[in-house]
Structures are given as structure tokens and as C-alpha cells.
Scaffold this motif. Structure first.
Motif, PDB file in Angstrom:
ATOM      1  N   ASP A   1       0.842  -1.194   0.000  1.00  0.00           N
ATOM      2  CA  ASP A   1       0.000   0.000   0.000  1.00  0.00           C
ATOM      3  C   ASP A   1       0.878   1.246   0.000  1.00  0.00           C
ATOM      4  N   VAL A   2       0.572   2.188  -0.880  1.00  0.00           N
ATOM      5  CA  VAL A   2       1.378   3.394  -1.035  1.00  0.00           C
ATOM      6  C   VAL A   2       0.763   4.537  -0.225  1.00  0.00           C
ATOM      7  N   PHE A   3       1.603   5.173   0.602  1.00  0.00           N
ATOM      8  CA  PHE A   3       1.208   6.341   1.373  1.00  0.00           C
ATOM      9  C   PHE A   3       2.128   7.509   1.007  1.00  0.00           C
ATOM     10  N   VAL A   4       1.628   8.730   1.157  1.00  0.00           N
ATOM     11  CA  VAL A   4       2.451   9.915   0.921  1.00  0.00           C
ATOM     12  C   VAL A   4       2.203  10.921   2.044  1.00  0.00           C
ATOM     13  N   ASP A   5       3.208  11.763   2.296  1.00  0.00           N
ATOM     14  CA  ASP A   5       3.090  12.783   3.334  1.00  0.00           C
ATOM     15  C   ASP A   5       2.585  14.090   2.728  1.00  0.00           C
ATOM     16  N   ALA A   6       1.516  13.986   1.951  1.00  0.00           N
ATOM     17  CA  ALA A   6       0.933  15.150   1.284  1.00  0.00           C
ATOM     18  C   ALA A   6      -0.526  14.846   0.968  1.00  0.00           C
ATOM     19  N   PRO A   7      -1.338  15.874   0.720  1.00  0.00           N
ATOM     20  CA  PRO A   7      -2.721  15.621   0.304  1.00  0.00           C
ATOM     21  C   PRO A   7      -2.772  14.888  -1.031  1.00  0.00           C
ATOM     22  N   VAL A   8      -3.723  13.975  -1.147  1.00  0.00           N
ATOM     23  CA  VAL A   8      -3.939  13.240  -2.390  1.00  0.00           C
ATOM     24  C   VAL A   8      -5.162  13.818  -3.080  1.00  0.00           C
ATOM     25  N   LEU A   9      -5.010  14.148  -4.352  1.00  0.00           N
ATOM     26  CA  LEU A   9      -6.107  14.751  -5.101  1.00  0.00           C
ATOM     27  C   LEU A   9      -6.491  13.822  -6.244  1.00  0.00           C
ATOM     28  N   GLY A  10      -7.777  13.578  -6.376  1.00  0.00           N
ATOM     29  CA  GLY A  10      -8.239  12.625  -7.376  1.00  0.00           C
ATOM     30  C   GLY A  10      -8.599  13.239  -8.709  1.00  0.00           C
ATOM     31  N   TYR A  11      -8.193  14.474  -8.942  1.00  0.00           N
ATOM     32  CA  TYR A  11      -8.470  15.108 -10.229  1.00  0.00           C
ATOM     33  C   TYR A  11      -7.365  16.103 -10.555  1.00  0.00           C
ATOM     34  N   ASN A  12      -7.506  16.794 -11.679  1.00  0.00           N
ATOM     35  CA  ASN A  12      -6.469  17.697 -12.169  1.00  0.00           C
ATOM     36  C   ASN A  12      -6.057  18.702 -11.089  1.00  0.00           C
ATOM     37  N   PRO A  13      -4.795  18.688 -10.649  1.00  0.00           N
ATOM     38  CA  PRO A  13      -4.390  19.598  -9.573  1.00  0.00           C
ATOM     39  C   PRO A  13      -4.210  21.048 -10.009  1.00  0.00           C
ATOM     40  N   SER A  14      -4.207  21.297 -11.291  1.00  0.00           N
ATOM     41  CA  SER A  14      -4.054  22.671 -11.757  1.00  0.00           C
ATOM     42  C   SER A  14      -4.548  22.792 -13.192  1.00  0.00           C
ATOM     43  N   GLU A  15      -5.318  23.817 -13.453  1.00  0.00           N
ATOM     44  CA  GLU A  15      -5.772  24.066 -14.822  1.00  0.00           C
ATOM     45  C   GLU A  15      -4.789  24.932 -15.595  1.00  0.00           C
ATOM     46  N   VAL A  16      -3.880  25.576 -14.871  1.00  0.00           N
ATOM     47  CA  VAL A  16      -2.984  26.549 -15.481  1.00  0.00           C
ATOM     48  C   VAL A  16      -1.565  26.294 -15.010  1.00  0.00           C
ATOM     49  N   PHE A  17      -0.644  26.101 -15.937  1.00  0.00           N
ATOM     50  CA  PHE A  17       0.747  25.948 -15.553  1.00  0.00           C
ATOM     51  C   PHE A  17       1.269  27.305 -15.091  1.00  0.00           C
TER      52      PHE A  17
END
Length: 361
Positions: free
Chosen positions: A126-142
């Protein structure tokens, strides 16, 4: 990118290598000059459209200073009681084969775990990360397009703390007459550059942002912002700390409604996991379900002492550049390669971009 036709350094060198920095989500290009296999000088690549020839102090340190730091951890180490023993690579492999079994939890770090580690980790456990996980596009604009917006609202966002080089594009936007509004709990760099500062605690921030969606409101700033969002291209920058807070669902709800109501674009700013994984808080609730652990970086600094002690009773492997708190609670400690010391695919950032960073050192 290819090496510059004219060297950027005046120091003697034998080799110049072009790569990208994985120190943050900006992925700035750089040129490293080496002599006798060691770095002698470092420059941002002048043809890189992101860094535009610059590197931040964090990138310079990760690329140039980590390699020669006397505290750098090299080799394989095993805790026996209070003593840390240096062991061979074969001994370390045998320990891993023997003890890394059952249900495994792998906690990945932003700077040490490439996309390859992520894919391997998913096969192992099982993979864990020390950050919020977002299930969709994290940014619309570079971030190098931020300068094209006329209204920018920063909500608890501090690019200079995380995605350092992106801040220059907010400065460019302000110099192009963009109206930058900072909604924050602290007066930091973004507030210093903003034309309007709204300093509120997080609960009052939610009230303020909700007021932008209310049909009737008498606050002059709210009225002004609502009119502007109807008329000009608007960008909302959201700090990822809000996604790690108890207000996460409320923040996402406000973002969704602002996008539907005014058509605002958004970018999350900070450390973020764009691929499927679990968050550290999920590990806290299920720590006894796992038989062994693999750590990258220093994730145990974010866990309670009680959880660290329970982890210490089981077998764990820790990959790290320097000895740290997580090393004290791990069974086997492995000196890891920095992103500049191998072919590295950076994937974990709030912009949702994947960077290939060729080995430079």
C-alpha cells in the motif's frame, strides 16, 4: 534542451550536462559543469521557459551541495540495539528478502521517490504519501501562464515556500497591472506583493470566500471582487495546506462553486500527490494492519511518538540522503541517490506535470 553554445561559466571544466531540477514542481532546467567527475559550477538554463536562466537556492543546494555534504549518508546500516552497524549490500538485500514480507506499507517522499519507485511500490504493498492526495487535475494553469490573468486571488498560498520559481510569474502579473489579492493567515511574500491583503484565520477565511458566492453582500471588497470576476480573467491559487486541514471539503466545495459561478481557473500550490495513494493519516488509523514498512525521506517526523514506537517494533527499511528522525525508528537504513544522481522522473507536484530529469552527477 541542448547545452548552450557558449559556456556560462568561467571556471575550468571538462563536461557540461543539461537536466531538470526535481526540487519542486517548477522543474527548472539547468546546466551543470563538472571537472574530474565533480560539480564545479551550476547555472539555470537560459533557454528554459520556466526558470528563464535562474535557479532558486533550494535547487542549487539539492544539486550542488548535497553531493559533497560531509553528513551525507552512504552505504547500508543496521540497528542492533543502540548501535548502528555498517553492513554490505548483499547483507542488506538478504535482510530485505527475509523480513520484508506480509502486508507492507510504503511511504514515499517528494524528492527521493521517482515515478519508477511509485510504480514498484504499488506492486509491493500500500502506497502512502506525506501530502494531500487529489483525485483530479491539480491545476488548470501551468505557473508560467499566471502572468496572463488580470485578477489573481491567493488563498493561503505561498509559492515562494514550495514552488519557488513560480513566484516570479506572479510578480510579472502585478507588473502587468494584474490585481493580486492575498487571503491568508500570515503576512508573507504573497501578501507583500499583493495590492490587497485579507488577513484572517482559516475559519474566517471560509466565511470570506463564501461571501463571494452570496447574492447580496455589502462589504466593499466582496462587491468589487464579484464584479471583477464577472468581467476579467480570474485565477484562484489555493495552498495545499488547506487540503491537509479539517476544512478540506469546504475548501473544495467553495472552489467548485466559484468555478461554476464565475468561470475562474485554479492552481493548487504546494506539495500534492496527483496519483492514487493514501495519506499519512490513513496509516495512523491502520498501523497495526501492517507487518513491515518502507520509508523514503523523513515521513515519521509527521507521526505521533506512539505510532513511531509501534513501527520500531516491526521491520522497516529507510531510504534517505541524511540521517534523520525516521532513521532512528527504522531497522535498516540505506543511503539513497539524489534525483540528480540517477535518471529521475518527477511526478509529484501541484501542477500535475511529469518531468524527466537525466542523471547529471
Amino acid at each position: 534542451m541542448t547545452p548552450p553554445s557558449i559556456p556560462l561559466t568561467r571556471k575550468p571544466f571538462e563536461e557540461q550536462i543539461v537536466s531538470q531540477c526535481a526540487g519542486c514542481g517548477c522543474g527548472c532546467g539547468y546546466v551543470l559543469y563538472k571537472a574530474q567527475g565533480k560539480p564545479v559550477d551550476l547555472y539555470g538554463h537560459p533557454a528554459d521557459p520556466k526558470g528563464m536562466g535562474s535557479l532558486c537556492s533550494k535547487g542549487i543546494t539539492l544539486l550542488q551541495e548535497v553531493v559533497q555534504n560531509p553528513l551525507r549518508l552512504l552505504g547500508f546500516y543496521l540497528w542492533q540495539g543502540q548501535e548502528l552497524l555498517n553492513i554490505s549490500q548483499e547483507q542488506a538485500k538478504e535482510l530485505i528478502r527475509e523480513h520484508l514480507r506480509g502486508k507492507v506499507a510504503i511511504i514515499l517522499d517528494r524528492h527521493l521517490s521517482s515515478l519508477e519507485e511509485y510504480l514498484l511500490a504499488r506492486q509491493l504493498g500500500d502506497v502512502f504519501v506525506d501530502a494531500p492526495v487529489l483525485g483530479y487535475n491539480p491545476s488548470e494553469v501551468f505557473f508560467n501562464q499566471w502572468q496572463n490573468y488580470m485578477l489573481i486571488i491567493g488563498w493561503e498560498a505561498e509559492p515562494v515556500f514550495s514552488e519557488v520559481m513560480s513566484m516570479r510569474y506572479l510578480v510579472d502579473a502585478v507588473e502587468r497591472s494584474a490585481h493580486l489579492v492575498c487571503v491568508s493567515s500570515r503576512y508573507a511574500t504573497l501578501c507583500a506583493k499583493a495590492k490587497r491583503q485579507v488577513l484572517l484565520n482559516p475559519i474566517k477565511q471560509l466565511s470570506f470566500m463564501n461571501s463571494l458566492l452570496e447574492p447580496e453582500h455589502t462589504d466593499p471588497l466582496v462587491v468589487e471582487l464579484k464584479k471583477a470576476m464577472h468581467l476579467v480573467k480570474t485565477l484562484l491559487l489555493v495552498g495545499t495546506d488547506l487540503l491537509a486541514s479539517p476544512f478540506r471539503n469546504q475548501v473544495l466545495n467553495i472552489l467548485y462553486r466559484l468555478k461554476r459561478r464565475f468561470g475562474v481557473d485554479y492552481s493548487f500550490v504546494g506539495d500534492l500527490m496527483p496519483l492514487p495513494a493514501k495519506e499519512l493519516r490513513d496509516l495512523v488509523d491502520s498501523i497495526d494492519d501492517y507487518d513491515s514498512f518502507v520509508f523514503f525521506g523523513n515521513p515519521l517526523v509527521q507521526l505521533p511518538q506512539e505510532i513511531r514506537e509501534r513501527i520500531k517494533e516491526k521491520f522497516s527499511v529507510h531510504f534517505t540522503l541524511f540521517p534523520n528522525l525516521t532513521s532512528q525508528y527504522s531497522t535498516l537504513v540505506v543511503g539513497s541517490a539524489n534525483f540528480s544522481e540517477r535518471d529521475f522522473i518527477a511526478y509529484r507536484n501541484s501542477f500535475g506535470r511529469v518531468y524527466f530529469c537525466p542523471q547529471a552527477i
